[in-house]
Write an enzyme that holds these catalytic residues in place. Sequence first.
Site, PDB file in Angstrom:
ATOM      1  N   SER A  48     -15.345  21.682  41.171  1.00 43.07           N
ATOM      2  CA  SER A  48     -14.921  20.416  40.588  1.00 43.07           C
ATOM      3  C   SER A  48     -15.114  19.316  41.626  1.00 43.07           C
ATOM      4  O   SER A  48     -14.647  19.433  42.753  1.00 43.07           O
ATOM      5  CB  SER A  48     -13.455  20.536  40.184  1.00 43.07           C
ATOM      6  OG  SER A  48     -12.894  19.274  40.003  1.00 43.07           O
ATOM      7  N   THR A  49     -15.794  18.242  41.259  1.00 43.04           N
ATOM      8  CA  THR A  49     -16.133  17.227  42.270  1.00 43.04           C
ATOM      9  C   THR A  49     -15.490  15.858  42.030  1.00 43.04           C
ATOM     10  O   THR A  49     -15.765  14.909  42.757  1.00 43.04           O
ATOM     11  CB  THR A  49     -17.667  17.055  42.372  1.00 43.04           C
ATOM     12  OG1 THR A  49     -18.173  16.719  41.080  1.00 43.04           O
ATOM     13  CG2 THR A  49     -18.329  18.319  42.873  1.00 43.04           C
ATOM     14  N   SER A  50     -14.642  15.770  40.999  1.00 40.17           N
ATOM     15  CA  SER A  50     -13.833  14.557  40.781  1.00 40.17           C
ATOM     16  C   SER A  50     -12.854  14.866  39.655  1.00 40.17           C
ATOM     17  O   SER A  50     -12.990  15.882  38.974  1.00 40.17           O
ATOM     18  CB  SER A  50     -14.715  13.351  40.411  1.00 40.17           C
ATOM     19  OG  SER A  50     -14.724  13.149  39.015  1.00 40.17           O
ATOM     20  N   GLN A  87       2.660  26.495  39.761  1.00 43.49           N
ATOM     21  CA  GLN A  87       2.846  26.734  41.203  1.00 43.49           C
ATOM     22  C   GLN A  87       1.605  27.442  41.786  1.00 43.49           C
ATOM     23  O   GLN A  87       0.524  27.271  41.257  1.00 43.49           O
ATOM     24  CB  GLN A  87       4.128  27.524  41.496  1.00 43.49           C
ATOM     25  CG  GLN A  87       5.412  26.740  41.258  1.00 43.49           C
ATOM     26  CD  GLN A  87       5.895  26.786  39.826  1.00 43.49           C
ATOM     27  OE1 GLN A  87       5.924  27.828  39.215  1.00 43.49           O
ATOM     28  NE2 GLN A  87       6.275  25.653  39.289  1.00 43.49           N
ATOM     29  N   ASP A 104      -0.437  22.822  43.438  1.00 48.51           N
ATOM     30  CA  ASP A 104      -1.116  21.525  43.557  1.00 48.51           C
ATOM     31  C   ASP A 104      -2.598  21.663  43.903  1.00 48.51           C
ATOM     32  O   ASP A 104      -3.158  20.830  44.608  1.00 48.51           O
ATOM     33  CB  ASP A 104      -0.419  20.617  44.594  1.00 48.51           C
ATOM     34  CG  ASP A 104       1.079  20.584  44.395  1.00 48.51           C
ATOM     35  OD1 ASP A 104       1.498  20.397  43.248  1.00 48.51           O
ATOM     36  OD2 ASP A 104       1.832  20.789  45.366  1.00 48.51           O
ATOM     37  N   GLU A 105      -3.222  22.715  43.408  1.00 55.51           N
ATOM     38  CA  GLU A 105      -4.641  22.927  43.704  1.00 55.51           C
ATOM     39  C   GLU A 105      -5.542  22.116  42.782  1.00 55.51           C
ATOM     40  O   GLU A 105      -6.766  22.129  42.934  1.00 55.51           O
ATOM     41  CB  GLU A 105      -5.011  24.423  43.562  1.00 55.51           C
ATOM     42  CG  GLU A 105      -4.289  25.367  44.509  1.00 55.51           C
ATOM     43  CD  GLU A 105      -2.977  25.881  43.920  1.00 55.51           C
ATOM     44  OE1 GLU A 105      -2.604  25.421  42.814  1.00 55.51           O
ATOM     45  OE2 GLU A 105      -2.337  26.735  44.555  1.00 55.51           O
TER      46      GLU A 105
HETATM   47  P1  IMP Z   1      11.723  25.614  43.203  1.00 53.62           P
HETATM   48  O1  IMP Z   1      10.615  26.203  42.393  1.00 53.62           O
HETATM   49  O2  IMP Z   1      12.196  24.283  42.671  1.00 53.62           O
HETATM   50  O3  IMP Z   1      12.832  26.581  43.430  1.00 53.62           O
HETATM   51  O4  IMP Z   1      11.131  25.274  44.674  1.00 53.62           O
HETATM   52  C1  IMP Z   1      10.764  26.308  45.571  1.00 53.62           C
HETATM   53  C2  IMP Z   1       9.525  25.923  46.371  1.00 53.62           C
HETATM   54  O5  IMP Z   1       8.398  25.867  45.494  1.00 53.62           O
HETATM   55  C3  IMP Z   1       9.585  24.544  47.033  1.00 53.62           C
HETATM   56  O6  IMP Z   1       8.853  24.622  48.259  1.00 53.62           O
HETATM   57  C4  IMP Z   1       8.858  23.642  46.064  1.00 53.62           C
HETATM   58  O7  IMP Z   1       8.305  22.509  46.708  1.00 53.62           O
HETATM   59  C5  IMP Z   1       7.771  24.580  45.587  1.00 53.62           C
HETATM   60  N1  IMP Z   1       7.267  24.253  44.246  1.00 53.62           N
HETATM   61  C6  IMP Z   1       7.875  24.467  43.052  1.00 53.62           C
HETATM   62  N2  IMP Z   1       7.101  24.064  42.040  1.00 53.62           N
HETATM   63  C7  IMP Z   1       5.969  23.603  42.584  1.00 53.62           C
HETATM   64  C8  IMP Z   1       4.741  23.086  42.025  1.00 53.62           C
HETATM   65  O8  IMP Z   1       4.552  22.991  40.803  1.00 53.62           O
HETATM   66  N3  IMP Z   1       3.776  22.723  42.928  1.00 53.62           N
HETATM   67  C9  IMP Z   1       3.944  22.877  44.270  1.00 53.62           C
HETATM   68  N4  IMP Z   1       5.051  23.370  44.826  1.00 53.62           N
HETATM   69  C10 IMP Z   1       6.051  23.724  43.995  1.00 53.62           C
END
Ligand code: IMP
Length: 431
Positions: A414-416, A225, A13-14
Site C-alpha cells: 500500500s503506497t498511500s 490491535q 495501527d499498521e
Molecule cells: P487496552 O486494550 O485498552 O486494555 O490497552 C492495552 C494496551 O493495548 C495499551 O498499550 C493500548 O495502547 C494498546 N491498544 C489497545 N487497543 C489498541 C489499538 O487498537 N491500537 C493500538 N494499540 C492498542
Amino acid sequence: MANVVVVGAQWGDEGKGKIVDWLSSRADVIARFQGGHNAGHTLVIDGKVFKLNALPSGVVRGGKMSVIGNGVVLDPWHLVKEIASIREQGVDISPETLMVAENVPLILPIHGELDRAREEAASQGSKIGTTGRGIGPAYEDKVGRRSVRVADLADRATLESRVDRALTHHDALRRGLGLKPVDREALIQSLLDIAPEVLQYAGPVWKVLNEKRRAGKRILFEGAQGALLDIDFGTYPFVTSSNVIAGQAATGTGIGPGAIDFVLGIVKAYTTRVGEGPFPTELDDENGNRLGTRGREFGTVTGRKRRCGWFDAVLVRQTCATSGVNGISLTKLDVLDGFDTIRICTGYELDGEMLDHLPIATEQQIRCVPVYEEMEGWSESTEGARSWNDLPGAAVKYVRRIEELIGCPVALLSTSPERDDTILVTDPFED
Ligand code: IMP
C-alpha cells in the site's frame, strides 16, 4: 471461495483500515472476533470519513452482513451511540445487516472505572497505558464466569442474578481501590433501558457463519490491535486482554479453524507502539520524530503520540509464525522516502549472545540490544506507486529484504491512503 483473516502483525495501527475496506467490499460477511471499542478503524469511502470502534468495517457498505463474534467484549451504550452516528452519515444499519453474538460479554461502566482507577494507582513502570475503556476488566469477568452477556438482557431475573454475581466481586475490589460501592439499582435500570436496542441485533453468530460458509459466501475476519498485544504471545503484561492472533478468528466466532483459507498480516514499513512496554527498536532521536511526523503517528482512540522505531524483522517473523500468515500487506512505505539510510533489526544481542526471537521475560526484553542491517535509502517519492516499476530500486530492495527476513511474501503493497494506490501481488480471496 476463500475466507480471509486480517491481523495486525505489530503493535496495532499498521493501517488495517484501508486493506480491510478493500477486502470487505469483496466479502459477503465481515466479522469482528476479538477486542472491543479500544479499536479505532478509520475508513474513507468516496471522500466520506467513517470512524468505527466496535462495529465491523462492513457496516458502511451496503449489501453486506456484519457480525460481532463472542470473542469481542461489547459496551452496549457505545454500540448504540456508534450505530446512531454512522446512521447520521447516511448508512443504513438494521438487524438484517448486523448481528451481535448472544454470548458476547458486556463491558459495563464499572469496567471502565476499574481500568482507569488501576492505571491511576499504578506506579510509573507498571502502568499498561490502556485505552481506559474497560477492556481488561471485562475480559477478567468473562474468564471469572461473572459476566453479564447479551442474552442475559432478555430476562429481568437472570439479569439481576448476573449483576449480583459480578457485584460481589467488584464491590470488594472497589473498596480496596477507594471507590464507592456500585449503585445496583441504577446499573440494572440502565441495562434494562438499553436492552431492547441491543437485543434486536442479538443472534447465533456461530450458526449464521457456518450456514454462510456452506452456501459458499466469502467471510472476512477483521482483527483489531496487533499480534504483539496478544494476551499470550505479546509483550505481557503490556498487552491487551484478548487473543489477537489469527487462531482467535475461529474461537471468537464459532467457526472451525479449517474454515480459514488465508491469513493476511498487516505490517507497517517501520514500527510504532502506543502505551507502555518493551520496544527494542524504539528511536528516541531525530529519526524517530521524523517517522512520527511524516507518518502522522497519533492514536485514533486516545490521541496519544505513538512511539516510533525502525522495522523489527525479528518480531514480524515471530508474529507471522504465531498467526500462520500466508502473505503480508506492507503499508506506509512512503514514510521512509528521503532517509539517506534505513535500518532493519535482524536479531538481538543479550548478555553476549545472539537471539533470533524476543525472549519472554520483560526483564530480558528491555535489555535486548537490536542488531541492525543498514540499507541504502531513496530520495524519490514512493507515494501513490501502483506497480513495482514505479518504485525506486532501493525501495524494492528494502521490501525484498523484509520478505526474506520474515519468511513471508508481500501480497499487497500500500503506497498511500487512497484505495487504488496499491500494488497487488496476491489476492487473498482468490489464492
Ligand atoms: P487496552 O486494550 O485498552 O486494555 O490497552 C492495552 C494496551 O493495548 C495499551 O498499550 C493500548 O495502547 C494498546 N491498544 C489497545 N487497543 C489498541 C489499538 O487498537 N491500537 C493500538 N494499540 C492498542
